[in-house]
Motif scaffolding. Structure first.
Motif, PDB file in Angstrom:
ATOM      1  N   ASP A 168      28.689   1.649  46.084  1.00 58.78           N
ATOM      2  CA  ASP A 168      29.347   2.849  45.368  1.00 58.78           C
ATOM      3  C   ASP A 168      29.453   2.554  43.936  1.00 58.78           C
ATOM      4  O   ASP A 168      29.674   3.424  43.209  1.00 58.78           O
ATOM      5  CB  ASP A 168      30.576   3.366  46.124  1.00 58.78           C
ATOM      6  CG  ASP A 168      30.297   4.297  47.301  1.00 58.78           C
ATOM      7  OD1 ASP A 168      29.200   4.374  47.685  1.00 58.78           O
ATOM      8  OD2 ASP A 168      31.210   4.354  47.950  1.00 58.78           O
ATOM      9  N   CYS A 169      29.543   1.214  43.643  1.00 51.61           N
ATOM     10  CA  CYS A 169      30.073   0.920  42.396  1.00 51.61           C
ATOM     11  C   CYS A 169      28.645   0.875  41.352  1.00 51.61           C
ATOM     12  O   CYS A 169      27.875  -0.176  41.588  1.00 51.61           O
ATOM     13  CB  CYS A 169      30.889  -0.579  42.457  1.00 51.61           C
ATOM     14  SG  CYS A 169      32.302  -0.691  42.861  1.00 51.61           S
ATOM     15  N   LYS A 170      28.604   1.522  40.499  1.00 54.13           N
ATOM     16  CA  LYS A 170      27.438   1.805  39.617  1.00 54.13           C
ATOM     17  C   LYS A 170      27.769   1.323  38.359  1.00 54.13           C
ATOM     18  O   LYS A 170      28.767   1.194  37.960  1.00 54.13           O
ATOM     19  CB  LYS A 170      26.936   3.399  39.357  1.00 54.13           C
ATOM     20  CG  LYS A 170      26.709   4.143  40.680  1.00 54.13           C
ATOM     21  CD  LYS A 170      26.186   5.415  40.125  1.00 54.13           C
ATOM     22  CE  LYS A 170      25.596   6.260  41.482  1.00 54.13           C
ATOM     23  NZ  LYS A 170      25.982   7.866  41.582  1.00 54.13           N
ATOM     24  N   ASP A 171      26.915   0.280  37.879  1.00 53.25           N
ATOM     25  CA  ASP A 171      26.790  -0.245  36.641  1.00 53.25           C
ATOM     26  C   ASP A 171      28.218  -1.094  36.611  1.00 53.25           C
ATOM     27  O   ASP A 171      28.509  -1.744  37.446  1.00 53.25           O
ATOM     28  CB  ASP A 171      26.665   0.532  35.145  1.00 53.25           C
ATOM     29  CG  ASP A 171      25.405   1.203  35.390  1.00 53.25           C
ATOM     30  OD1 ASP A 171      24.235   0.723  35.756  1.00 53.25           O
ATOM     31  OD2 ASP A 171      25.260   2.278  34.868  1.00 53.25           O
ATOM     32  N   THR A 172      28.956  -0.761  35.406  1.00 56.06           N
ATOM     33  CA  THR A 172      30.197  -1.740  35.356  1.00 56.06           C
ATOM     34  C   THR A 172      31.492  -0.926  35.797  1.00 56.06           C
ATOM     35  O   THR A 172      32.311  -1.102  35.148  1.00 56.06           O
ATOM     36  CB  THR A 172      30.198  -2.503  34.123  1.00 56.06           C
ATOM     37  OG1 THR A 172      30.180  -1.166  33.093  1.00 56.06           O
ATOM     38  CG2 THR A 172      29.123  -3.431  33.746  1.00 56.06           C
ATOM     39  N   ASP A 173      31.115   0.356  36.377  1.00 57.63           N
ATOM     40  CA  ASP A 173      32.419   1.230  36.632  1.00 57.63           C
ATOM     41  C   ASP A 173      33.353   0.732  37.305  1.00 57.63           C
ATOM     42  O   ASP A 173      34.483   0.775  36.776  1.00 57.63           O
ATOM     43  CB  ASP A 173      31.869   2.311  37.207  1.00 57.63           C
ATOM     44  CG  ASP A 173      30.810   3.190  36.681  1.00 57.63           C
ATOM     45  OD1 ASP A 173      30.643   3.164  35.453  1.00 57.63           O
ATOM     46  OD2 ASP A 173      30.336   4.365  37.111  1.00 57.63           O
ATOM     47  N   CYS A 174      33.303  -0.277  38.333  1.00 60.23           N
ATOM     48  CA  CYS A 174      34.599  -0.493  38.978  1.00 60.23           C
ATOM     49  C   CYS A 174      35.069  -1.970  38.477  1.00 60.23           C
ATOM     50  O   CYS A 174      36.135  -2.185  38.724  1.00 60.23           O
ATOM     51  CB  CYS A 174      33.871  -0.972  40.564  1.00 60.23           C
ATOM     52  SG  CYS A 174      33.594   0.316  41.510  1.00 60.23           S
ATOM     53  N   SER A 175      34.283  -2.907  37.672  1.00 55.46           N
ATOM     54  CA  SER A 175      34.774  -3.949  37.261  1.00 55.46           C
ATOM     55  C   SER A 175      34.855  -4.157  35.578  1.00 55.46           C
ATOM     56  O   SER A 175      35.331  -5.043  35.331  1.00 55.46           O
ATOM     57  CB  SER A 175      33.588  -5.166  37.726  1.00 55.46           C
ATOM     58  OG  SER A 175      32.414  -4.431  37.290  1.00 55.46           O
ATOM     59  N   GLY A 176      34.372  -3.133  34.901  1.00 55.01           N
ATOM     60  CA  GLY A 176      34.304  -3.330  33.461  1.00 55.01           C
ATOM     61  C   GLY A 176      33.341  -4.371  32.913  1.00 55.01           C
ATOM     62  O   GLY A 176      33.295  -4.572  31.670  1.00 55.01           O
ATOM     63  N   GLN A 177      32.605  -5.120  33.779  1.00 53.59           N
ATOM     64  CA  GLN A 177      31.621  -6.021  33.256  1.00 53.59           C
ATOM     65  C   GLN A 177      30.564  -6.277  34.368  1.00 53.59           C
ATOM     66  O   GLN A 177      30.926  -6.032  35.461  1.00 53.59           O
ATOM     67  CB  GLN A 177      32.377  -7.269  32.976  1.00 53.59           C
ATOM     68  CG  GLN A 177      33.094  -8.073  34.081  1.00 53.59           C
ATOM     69  CD  GLN A 177      33.754  -9.261  33.774  1.00 53.59           C
ATOM     70  OE1 GLN A 177      33.000 -10.038  33.178  1.00 53.59           O
ATOM     71  NE2 GLN A 177      35.084  -9.466  34.289  1.00 53.59           N
ATOM     72  N   TRP A 178      29.460  -6.880  34.187  1.00 52.25           N
ATOM     73  CA  TRP A 178      28.431  -7.113  35.066  1.00 52.25           C
ATOM     74  C   TRP A 178      28.862  -8.236  36.033  1.00 52.25           C
ATOM     75  O   TRP A 178      29.538  -9.425  35.185  1.00 52.25           O
ATOM     76  CB  TRP A 178      27.092  -7.277  34.152  1.00 52.25           C
ATOM     77  CG  TRP A 178      26.663  -6.070  33.691  1.00 52.25           C
ATOM     78  CD1 TRP A 178      26.814  -5.799  32.457  1.00 52.25           C
ATOM     79  CD2 TRP A 178      25.953  -4.972  34.275  1.00 52.25           C
ATOM     80  NE1 TRP A 178      25.999  -4.449  32.330  1.00 52.25           N
ATOM     81  CE2 TRP A 178      25.645  -3.937  33.390  1.00 52.25           C
ATOM     82  CE3 TRP A 178      25.546  -4.870  35.787  1.00 52.25           C
ATOM     83  CZ2 TRP A 178      24.919  -3.019  33.755  1.00 52.25           C
ATOM     84  CZ3 TRP A 178      24.773  -3.624  36.076  1.00 52.25           C
ATOM     85  CH2 TRP A 178      24.565  -2.874  35.202  1.00 52.25           C
ATOM     86  N   MET A 179      28.728  -8.530  37.038  1.00 56.10           N
ATOM     87  CA  MET A 179      29.160  -9.392  37.823  1.00 56.10           C
ATOM     88  C   MET A 179      27.934 -10.207  38.505  1.00 56.10           C
ATOM     89  O   MET A 179      27.004  -9.855  38.653  1.00 56.10           O
ATOM     90  CB  MET A 179      29.913  -8.838  39.072  1.00 56.10           C
ATOM     91  CG  MET A 179      31.045  -7.931  38.819  1.00 56.10           C
ATOM     92  SD  MET A 179      32.331  -8.748  37.775  1.00 56.10           S
ATOM     93  CE  MET A 179      33.289  -9.867  38.948  1.00 56.10           C
ATOM     94  N   CYS A 180      28.355 -11.525  38.643  1.00 58.08           N
ATOM     95  CA  CYS A 180      27.104 -12.403  38.929  1.00 58.08           C
ATOM     96  C   CYS A 180      27.969 -13.343  40.011  1.00 58.08           C
ATOM     97  O   CYS A 180      29.023 -14.044  39.664  1.00 58.08           O
ATOM     98  CB  CYS A 180      26.553 -12.976  37.708  1.00 58.08           C
ATOM     99  SG  CYS A 180      25.388 -14.141  38.196  1.00 58.08           S
ATOM    100  N   ASP A 181      27.018 -13.755  40.938  1.00 61.60           N
ATOM    101  CA  ASP A 181      27.311 -14.843  42.176  1.00 61.60           C
ATOM    102  C   ASP A 181      27.081 -16.273  41.838  1.00 61.60           C
ATOM    103  O   ASP A 181      27.385 -17.033  42.765  1.00 61.60           O
ATOM    104  CB  ASP A 181      26.995 -14.374  43.315  1.00 61.60           C
ATOM    105  CG  ASP A 181      27.931 -13.088  43.978  1.00 61.60           C
ATOM    106  OD1 ASP A 181      29.149 -13.112  43.403  1.00 61.60           O
ATOM    107  OD2 ASP A 181      27.723 -12.479  44.921  1.00 61.60           O
ATOM    108  N   THR A 182      26.474 -16.628  40.843  1.00 64.31           N
ATOM    109  CA  THR A 182      25.640 -17.926  40.660  1.00 64.31           C
ATOM    110  C   THR A 182      27.030 -18.815  40.755  1.00 64.31           C
ATOM    111  O   THR A 182      26.603 -19.952  40.979  1.00 64.31           O
ATOM    112  CB  THR A 182      25.106 -18.013  39.133  1.00 64.31           C
ATOM    113  OG1 THR A 182      25.924 -17.492  38.311  1.00 64.31           O
ATOM    114  CG2 THR A 182      23.921 -17.328  39.104  1.00 64.31           C
TER     115      THR A 182
END
Ligand SMILES: *[C@@H]1O[C@H](CO)[C@@H](O)[C@H](O)[C@H]1NC(C)=O
Ligand SMILES: *[C@@H]1O[C@H](CO)[C@@H](O)[C@H](O)[C@H]1NC(C)=O
Ligand SMILES: *[C@@H]1O[C@H](CO)[C@@H](O)[C@H](O)[C@H]1NC(C)=O
Length: 228
Positions: free
Chosen positions: A35-49
């Motif tokens: 449900d989290c579009k773009d950076t709406d939930c986190s304020g930034q782009w997330m990455c699992d690297t």
């Protein structure tokens, strides 16, 4: 010649040291929700690297299972969304290897193999870091409802259970009929013969299954003479 018929109860205790159901890290990250579009939930782009390869339990209001269907791009607070191309295992299937897809230029532009185990009440995943940003594992928010989690996910972090999961030993009792012929030159009585046979079987079991603790419980022993 004597024939002993042993009905043995084998108590198989799966080692909690090697069972990922009792040794995992909780990821309490609602931003993984589809449900989290773009950076709406986190304020930034997330990455699992930077996610180290290890066993994880996804546990947040954003869901506790990786979706089993294609997820659009730019969801889960990332660009290349990671979804499970397949279904979750049943308890009986144990640890299985499944393919996850990255939604890049196509629904499945890149894949990784991950291990998954169904621990009855929850799922654990052996996640690996994706090769490049921005990509992250998604969670299906509908699976959070099934667990009864609500939006107050920050309260979950104080739950001691989510910080240090309690290992839960799995026990399974199986009965096997074993027919043992005892050849003895000495006049060994039944009790002595039973004791020797059980002791030797326990030794063999310990040698064959070093990772497991298997206790042989003598349930019933019938003795009968057989014709030579
Ligand atoms: C738990 O798993 C980690 C790797 O995910 C491993 O390093 C550690 O030894 C395990 N702990 C036990 C008690 O087996
Ligand atoms: C685990 O598998 C069982 C079937 O063996 C299923 O009923 C259950 O929902 C699964 N658990 C999870 C968390 O998906
Ligand atoms: C899922 O995997 C199968 C192969 O197991 C593949 O044929 C299919 O194209 C994949 N799904 C998508 C959407 O790419």
């Amino acid at each position: 010649m004597r024939s002993l018929i042993l009905l043995l109860g084998c108590l198989v205790t799966e080692s909690t040291l090697t069972d990922p159901c009792g040794n995992y890290t909780v990821l309490e990250q609602p931003w993984r929700s589809t449900d989290c579009k773009d950076t709406d939930c986190s304020g930034q782009w997330m990455c699992d690297t930077r996610l180290g390869k290890a066993w994880y339990r996804l546990k947040s209001s954003g869901g506790w299972k990786i979706p089993e269907h294609v997820v659009p791009k730019r969801r889960c607070s990332t660009d290349f969304t990671i979804w499970l191309n397949g279904s979750h295992p049943t308890v009986g299937q144990g640890e299985v290897t499944k393919t996850v897809c990255f939604h890049g230029n196509t629904d499945c532009s890149y894949t990784l193999e991950i291990n998954i185990k169904n621990c009855t009440d929850y799922i654990v995943y052996e996640l690996k870091p994706p090769p490049h940003c921005q990509s992250a594992y998604c969670t299906d928010p509908e699976t959070a409802d099934a667990l009864g989690l609500n939006d107050h996910s920050t309260q979950q972090s104080t739950d001691p259970d989510s910080l240090s999961p309690t290992p839960s030993p799995k026990t399974d009792t199986q009965y096997k009929m074993i027919n043992v012929e005892v050849h003895s030159k000495m006049k060994v009585d039944d009790e002595t013969a039973k004791g020797i046979v059980l002791k030797r079987l326990q030794q063999m079991t310990d040698e064959q299954c070093p990772g497991k603790s298997i206790d042989l419980n003598q349930v019933d022993v019938q003795c009968s003479d057989v014709d030579p």
